[in-house]
Write a protein that holds these residues in place. Structure first.
Motif, PDB file in Angstrom:
ATOM      1  N   GLU A  61     107.277  -9.451  26.450  1.00  0.00           N
ATOM      2  CA  GLU A  61     107.024 -10.797  26.965  1.00  0.00           C
ATOM      3  C   GLU A  61     105.590 -10.902  27.485  1.00  0.00           C
ATOM      4  O   GLU A  61     104.851  -9.929  27.511  1.00  0.00           O
ATOM      5  N   ARG A  62     105.231 -12.091  27.922  1.00  0.00           N
ATOM      6  CA  ARG A  62     103.849 -12.376  28.290  1.00  0.00           C
ATOM      7  C   ARG A  62     103.355 -11.557  29.467  1.00  0.00           C
ATOM      8  O   ARG A  62     102.162 -11.288  29.568  1.00  0.00           O
ATOM      9  N   ASP A  63     104.224 -11.125  30.366  1.00  0.00           N
ATOM     10  CA  ASP A  63     103.782 -10.297  31.485  1.00  0.00           C
ATOM     11  C   ASP A  63     103.225  -8.962  30.989  1.00  0.00           C
ATOM     12  O   ASP A  63     102.177  -8.506  31.448  1.00  0.00           O
ATOM     13  N   LYS A  64     103.931  -8.337  30.067  1.00  0.00           N
ATOM     14  CA  LYS A  64     103.474  -7.060  29.505  1.00  0.00           C
ATOM     15  C   LYS A  64     102.225  -7.275  28.650  1.00  0.00           C
ATOM     16  O   LYS A  64     101.293  -6.470  28.705  1.00  0.00           O
ATOM     17  N   LEU A  65     102.190  -8.367  27.886  1.00  0.00           N
ATOM     18  CA  LEU A  65     101.016  -8.661  27.054  1.00  0.00           C
ATOM     19  C   LEU A  65      99.794  -8.918  27.938  1.00  0.00           C
ATOM     20  O   LEU A  65      98.676  -8.570  27.569  1.00  0.00           O
ATOM     21  N   ARG A  66      99.991  -9.521  29.093  1.00  0.00           N
ATOM     22  CA  ARG A  66      98.890  -9.769  30.034  1.00  0.00           C
ATOM     23  C   ARG A  66      98.373  -8.450  30.598  1.00  0.00           C
ATOM     24  O   ARG A  66      97.172  -8.275  30.791  1.00  0.00           O
ATOM     25  N   GLU A  67      99.284  -7.516  30.895  1.00  0.00           N
ATOM     26  CA  GLU A  67      98.859  -6.199  31.386  1.00  0.00           C
ATOM     27  C   GLU A  67      97.964  -5.500  30.369  1.00  0.00           C
ATOM     28  O   GLU A  67      96.979  -4.861  30.731  1.00  0.00           O
ATOM     29  N   TRP A  68      98.316  -5.602  29.089  1.00  0.00           N
ATOM     30  CA  TRP A  68      97.513  -4.953  28.054  1.00  0.00           C
ATOM     31  C   TRP A  68      96.160  -5.623  27.888  1.00  0.00           C
ATOM     32  O   TRP A  68      95.221  -5.015  27.391  1.00  0.00           O
ATOM     33  N   MET A  69      96.032  -6.869  28.295  1.00  0.00           N
ATOM     34  CA  MET A  69      94.766  -7.577  28.150  1.00  0.00           C
ATOM     35  C   MET A  69      93.657  -6.867  28.917  1.00  0.00           C
ATOM     36  O   MET A  69      92.513  -6.860  28.493  1.00  0.00           O
ATOM     37  N   TRP A  70      94.005  -6.265  30.036  1.00  0.00           N
ATOM     38  CA  TRP A  70      92.966  -5.635  30.861  1.00  0.00           C
ATOM     39  C   TRP A  70      92.523  -4.289  30.316  1.00  0.00           C
ATOM     40  O   TRP A  70      91.607  -3.679  30.853  1.00  0.00           O
ATOM     41  N   THR A  71      93.154  -3.812  29.236  1.00  0.00           N
ATOM     42  CA  THR A  71      92.705  -2.574  28.598  1.00  0.00           C
ATOM     43  C   THR A  71      91.841  -2.851  27.377  1.00  0.00           C
ATOM     44  O   THR A  71      91.385  -1.920  26.722  1.00  0.00           O
ATOM     45  N   VAL A  72      91.609  -4.121  27.075  1.00  0.00           N
ATOM     46  CA  VAL A  72      90.786  -4.494  25.920  1.00  0.00           C
ATOM     47  C   VAL A  72      89.335  -4.124  26.209  1.00  0.00           C
ATOM     48  O   VAL A  72      88.795  -4.504  27.247  1.00  0.00           O
ATOM     49  N   PRO A  73      88.690  -3.365  25.309  1.00  0.00           N
ATOM     50  CA  PRO A  73      87.293  -2.999  25.560  1.00  0.00           C
ATOM     51  C   PRO A  73      86.371  -4.205  25.403  1.00  0.00           C
ATOM     52  O   PRO A  73      86.687  -5.170  24.714  1.00  0.00           O
ATOM     53  N   ALA A  74      85.221  -4.126  26.050  1.00  0.00           N
ATOM     54  CA  ALA A  74      84.225  -5.195  25.935  1.00  0.00           C
ATOM     55  C   ALA A  74      83.707  -5.240  24.504  1.00  0.00           C
ATOM     56  O   ALA A  74      83.664  -4.206  23.819  1.00  0.00           O
ATOM     57  N   PRO A  75      83.320  -6.416  24.024  1.00  0.00           N
ATOM     58  CA  PRO A  75      82.796  -6.486  22.658  1.00  0.00           C
ATOM     59  C   PRO A  75      81.488  -5.711  22.554  1.00  0.00           C
ATOM     60  O   PRO A  75      80.785  -5.544  23.552  1.00  0.00           O
ATOM     61  N   PRO A  76      81.155  -5.236  21.356  1.00  0.00           N
ATOM     62  CA  PRO A  76      79.917  -4.485  21.209  1.00  0.00           C
ATOM     63  C   PRO A  76      78.714  -5.379  21.521  1.00  0.00           C
ATOM     64  O   PRO A  76      78.749  -6.594  21.303  1.00  0.00           O
ATOM     65  N   ALA A  77      77.652  -4.777  22.026  1.00  0.00           N
ATOM     66  CA  ALA A  77      76.451  -5.533  22.370  1.00  0.00           C
ATOM     67  C   ALA A  77      75.814  -6.105  21.105  1.00  0.00           C
ATOM     68  O   ALA A  77      75.946  -5.533  20.015  1.00  0.00           O
ATOM     69  N   LEU A  78      75.131  -7.214  21.290  1.00  0.00           N
ATOM     70  CA  LEU A  78      74.431  -7.813  20.159  1.00  0.00           C
ATOM     71  C   LEU A  78      73.264  -6.935  19.747  1.00  0.00           C
ATOM     72  O   LEU A  78      72.670  -6.238  20.571  1.00  0.00           O
ATOM     73  N   ASP A  79      72.918  -6.991  18.496  1.00  0.00           N
ATOM     74  CA  ASP A  79      71.800  -6.224  17.981  1.00  0.00           C
ATOM     75  C   ASP A  79      70.501  -6.804  18.545  1.00  0.00           C
ATOM     76  O   ASP A  79      70.229  -7.988  18.357  1.00  0.00           O
ATOM     77  N   PRO A  80      69.696  -5.997  19.257  1.00  0.00           N
ATOM     78  CA  PRO A  80      68.469  -6.555  19.844  1.00  0.00           C
ATOM     79  C   PRO A  80      67.474  -7.030  18.799  1.00  0.00           C
ATOM     80  O   PRO A  80      66.638  -7.892  19.081  1.00  0.00           O
ATOM     81  N   ALA A  81      67.555  -6.515  17.582  1.00  0.00           N
ATOM     82  CA  ALA A  81      66.620  -6.926  16.537  1.00  0.00           C
ATOM     83  C   ALA A  81      67.145  -8.118  15.731  1.00  0.00           C
ATOM     84  O   ALA A  81      66.501  -8.569  14.792  1.00  0.00           O
ATOM     85  N   ALA A  82      68.302  -8.650  16.109  1.00  0.00           N
ATOM     86  CA  ALA A  82      68.900  -9.752  15.354  1.00  0.00           C
ATOM     87  C   ALA A  82      68.136 -11.046  15.606  1.00  0.00           C
ATOM     88  O   ALA A  82      67.474 -11.230  16.621  1.00  0.00           O
ATOM     89  N   GLU A  83      68.249 -11.944  14.666  1.00  0.00           N
ATOM     90  CA  GLU A  83      67.620 -13.259  14.784  1.00  0.00           C
ATOM     91  C   GLU A  83      68.343 -14.060  15.865  1.00  0.00           C
ATOM     92  O   GLU A  83      69.556 -13.970  16.014  1.00  0.00           O
TER      93      GLU A  83
END
Length: 191
Positions: free
Chosen positions: A134-156
Protein backbone atom coordinates in the motif's frame (compact mmCIF):
# COMPACT_ATOMS: atom_id res chain seq x y z
CA UNK A 1 42.94 -27.77 -42.41
CA UNK A 2 40.27 -29.69 -40.52
CA UNK A 3 40.56 -29.83 -36.71
CA UNK A 4 41.52 -33.20 -35.33
CA UNK A 5 38.80 -35.21 -33.56
CA UNK A 6 38.33 -34.29 -29.92
CA UNK A 7 39.82 -30.77 -30.19
CA UNK A 8 36.53 -29.23 -28.98
CA UNK A 9 36.60 -31.47 -25.91
CA UNK A 10 40.21 -30.44 -25.19
CA UNK A 11 39.29 -26.71 -25.43
CA UNK A 12 36.33 -27.23 -23.11
CA UNK A 13 38.47 -29.03 -20.54
CA UNK A 14 41.06 -26.23 -20.73
CA UNK A 15 38.38 -23.66 -19.92
CA UNK A 16 37.17 -25.81 -17.03
CA UNK A 17 40.68 -26.18 -15.60
CA UNK A 18 41.31 -22.41 -15.85
CA UNK A 19 38.04 -21.73 -14.01
CA UNK A 20 38.79 -24.32 -11.33
CA UNK A 21 42.12 -22.69 -10.47
CA UNK A 22 40.69 -19.19 -9.96
CA UNK A 23 39.56 -17.92 -6.58
CA UNK A 24 35.77 -17.87 -6.12
CA UNK A 25 33.98 -14.53 -5.84
CA UNK A 26 30.95 -15.65 -3.85
CA UNK A 27 29.35 -12.85 -1.85
CA UNK A 28 28.06 -13.88 1.55
CA UNK A 29 24.71 -12.14 0.99
CA UNK A 30 22.86 -11.75 4.25
CA UNK A 31 26.06 -10.95 6.10
CA UNK A 32 27.53 -8.63 3.45
CA UNK A 33 25.27 -6.38 1.39
CA UNK A 34 25.93 -6.48 -2.36
CA UNK A 35 27.36 -3.46 -4.19
CA UNK A 36 24.48 -2.38 -6.44
CA UNK A 37 24.80 -0.11 -9.47
CA UNK A 38 23.66 3.47 -8.74
CA UNK A 39 20.32 3.35 -10.60
CA UNK A 40 19.27 -0.21 -9.72
CA UNK A 41 15.63 -1.15 -10.32
CA UNK A 42 14.38 -2.57 -7.05
CA UNK A 43 10.87 -1.47 -6.13
CA UNK A 44 8.70 1.49 -7.02
CA UNK A 45 8.53 4.37 -4.57
CA UNK A 46 5.56 6.77 -4.42
CA UNK A 47 5.94 10.52 -3.84
CA UNK A 48 2.34 10.96 -2.78
CA UNK A 49 2.37 14.78 -2.76
CA UNK A 50 2.90 14.81 -6.55
CA UNK A 51 0.16 12.27 -7.34
CA UNK A 52 -2.90 13.92 -8.91
CA UNK A 53 -4.80 10.63 -9.34
CA UNK A 54 -4.70 10.95 -13.12
CA UNK A 55 -4.66 7.11 -13.37
CA UNK A 56 -2.16 7.09 -16.26
CA UNK A 57 0.11 4.63 -14.45
CA UNK A 58 -2.74 2.18 -13.82
CA UNK A 59 -4.06 2.47 -17.40
CA UNK A 60 -0.66 1.95 -19.02
CA UNK A 61 0.43 -0.93 -16.79
CA UNK A 62 0.52 -4.09 -18.97
CA UNK A 63 -0.04 -6.32 -15.92
CA UNK A 64 -2.78 -4.25 -14.27
CA UNK A 65 -0.95 -4.49 -10.96
CA UNK A 66 -1.56 -0.89 -9.81
CA UNK A 67 -4.70 -0.23 -7.78
CA UNK A 68 -5.85 3.37 -7.25
CA UNK A 69 -8.94 4.59 -5.39
CA UNK A 70 -9.88 8.24 -4.98
CA UNK A 71 -12.74 10.59 -4.28
CA UNK A 72 -13.59 14.13 -5.35
CA UNK A 73 -13.34 16.97 -2.87
CA UNK A 74 -14.62 20.52 -3.30
CA UNK A 75 -12.03 23.26 -2.85
CA UNK A 76 -13.22 26.73 -1.85
CA UNK A 77 -12.56 29.60 -4.27
CA UNK A 78 -9.05 31.06 -4.17
CA UNK A 79 -10.29 34.65 -4.52
CA UNK A 80 -13.54 36.28 -3.43
CA UNK A 81 -16.16 35.98 -6.14
CA UNK A 82 -14.47 32.91 -7.66
CA UNK A 83 -16.08 29.55 -8.10
CA UNK A 84 -15.50 26.36 -6.21
CA UNK A 85 -13.27 23.75 -7.79
CA UNK A 86 -13.16 20.01 -7.36
CA UNK A 87 -10.03 17.92 -7.11
CA UNK A 88 -9.22 14.25 -6.78
CA UNK A 89 -7.97 13.03 -3.42
CA UNK A 90 -5.95 9.82 -3.24
CA UNK A 91 -7.52 7.18 -0.99
CA UNK A 92 -5.54 4.10 -2.00
CA UNK A 93 -2.44 3.52 -4.09
CA UNK A 94 -1.17 -0.06 -4.10
CA UNK A 95 1.14 -2.09 -6.30
CA UNK A 96 0.98 -5.88 -6.43
CA UNK A 97 4.63 -6.86 -6.79
CA UNK A 98 3.67 -10.50 -7.35
CA UNK A 99 2.25 -9.37 -10.71
CA UNK A 100 4.64 -6.51 -11.51
CA UNK A 101 7.18 -7.25 -14.24
CA UNK A 102 9.34 -4.20 -13.39
CA UNK A 103 9.05 -2.72 -16.87
CA UNK A 104 8.97 0.86 -15.59
CA UNK A 105 6.18 2.02 -17.90
CA UNK A 106 4.26 3.48 -14.94
CA UNK A 107 7.28 5.59 -13.98
CA UNK A 108 7.82 6.81 -17.53
CA UNK A 109 4.19 7.83 -18.15
CA UNK A 110 3.69 9.66 -14.84
CA UNK A 111 3.49 13.33 -15.90
CA UNK A 112 3.89 14.65 -12.34
CA UNK A 113 6.96 12.66 -11.17
CA UNK A 114 5.12 10.76 -8.46
CA UNK A 115 6.75 7.34 -9.11
CA UNK A 116 10.45 6.50 -8.89
CA UNK A 117 12.73 3.45 -8.89
CA UNK A 118 14.13 2.60 -5.48
CA UNK A 119 17.15 0.29 -5.14
CA UNK A 120 15.46 -1.61 -2.28
CA UNK A 121 15.25 -5.30 -3.10
CA UNK A 122 14.63 -6.96 0.25
CA UNK A 123 10.86 -7.08 0.40
CA UNK A 124 10.22 -10.82 0.30
CA UNK A 125 7.12 -12.13 2.06
CA UNK A 126 6.12 -15.60 3.21
CA UNK A 127 2.63 -15.22 1.73
CA UNK A 128 2.10 -14.06 -1.86
CA UNK A 129 -0.92 -11.99 -0.78
CA UNK A 130 1.41 -9.80 1.29
CA UNK A 131 3.27 -8.65 -1.84
CA UNK A 132 0.57 -6.05 -2.49
CA UNK A 133 2.15 -3.00 -0.91
CA UNK A 134 0.00 0.00 0.00
CA UNK A 135 0.93 3.66 -0.23
CA UNK A 136 2.49 3.80 3.24
CA UNK A 137 5.12 1.22 2.29
CA UNK A 138 5.60 2.82 -1.15
CA UNK A 139 6.17 6.18 0.58
CA UNK A 140 8.83 4.62 2.83
CA UNK A 141 10.69 3.38 -0.24
CA UNK A 142 10.58 6.86 -1.76
CA UNK A 143 13.19 8.05 0.71
CA UNK A 144 15.67 5.43 -0.54
CA UNK A 145 15.55 6.76 -4.11
CA UNK A 146 19.00 8.07 -5.08
CA UNK A 147 19.42 11.63 -6.32
CA UNK A 148 19.45 11.99 -10.10
CA UNK A 149 22.88 12.13 -11.72
CA UNK A 150 24.40 15.59 -12.04
CA UNK A 151 24.08 17.40 -15.32
CA UNK A 152 27.04 17.31 -17.65
CA UNK A 153 29.00 20.55 -17.08
CA UNK A 154 30.00 20.63 -20.75
CA UNK A 155 26.39 20.29 -21.94
CA UNK A 156 24.64 23.03 -23.87
CA UNK A 157 22.45 25.32 -21.79
CA UNK A 158 18.74 24.47 -22.12
CA UNK A 159 16.90 26.71 -24.60
CA UNK A 160 14.34 27.76 -21.99
CA UNK A 161 17.02 29.06 -19.65
CA UNK A 162 18.88 30.81 -22.48
CA UNK A 163 15.66 32.56 -23.61
CA UNK A 164 14.85 33.62 -20.03
CA UNK A 165 18.39 34.95 -19.58
CA UNK A 166 18.18 37.02 -22.81
CA UNK A 167 14.86 38.51 -21.72
CA UNK A 168 16.25 39.39 -18.29
CA UNK A 169 19.32 41.03 -19.87
CA UNK A 170 17.12 43.10 -22.21
CA UNK A 171 14.96 44.26 -19.28
CA UNK A 172 18.05 45.16 -17.24
CA UNK A 173 19.52 47.11 -20.17
CA UNK A 174 16.21 48.94 -20.74
CA UNK A 175 16.03 49.94 -17.07
CA UNK A 176 19.66 51.13 -17.05
CA UNK A 177 19.16 53.52 -20.02
CA UNK A 178 17.38 56.81 -19.24
CA UNK A 179 14.12 57.40 -21.04
CA UNK A 180 14.55 59.66 -24.17
CA UNK A 181 11.81 62.16 -23.14
CA UNK A 182 13.35 62.89 -19.72
CA UNK A 183 15.91 65.69 -19.58
CA UNK A 184 19.27 64.80 -18.23
CA UNK A 185 20.64 66.68 -15.25
CA UNK A 186 23.39 69.22 -16.01
CA UNK A 187 26.83 68.07 -15.09
CA UNK A 188 29.63 70.11 -13.63
CA UNK A 189 29.41 73.80 -12.68
CA UNK A 190 27.34 75.22 -15.55
CA UNK A 191 25.19 78.24 -14.70
Amino acid sequence: MAPFPGSGLAKGLAVTLRTMTRKTVTEQYPDAQPELPPRTRGVIGLFEENCTVCMLCARECPDWCIYIDSHKETVPPAAPGGRERSRNVLDRFAIDFSLCMYCGICIEVCPFDALFWSPEFEYAETDIRDLTHERDKLREWMWTVPAPPALDPAAEEPKEIAAARKTAEKLAAAQAEPAPDQPTAPQGGES
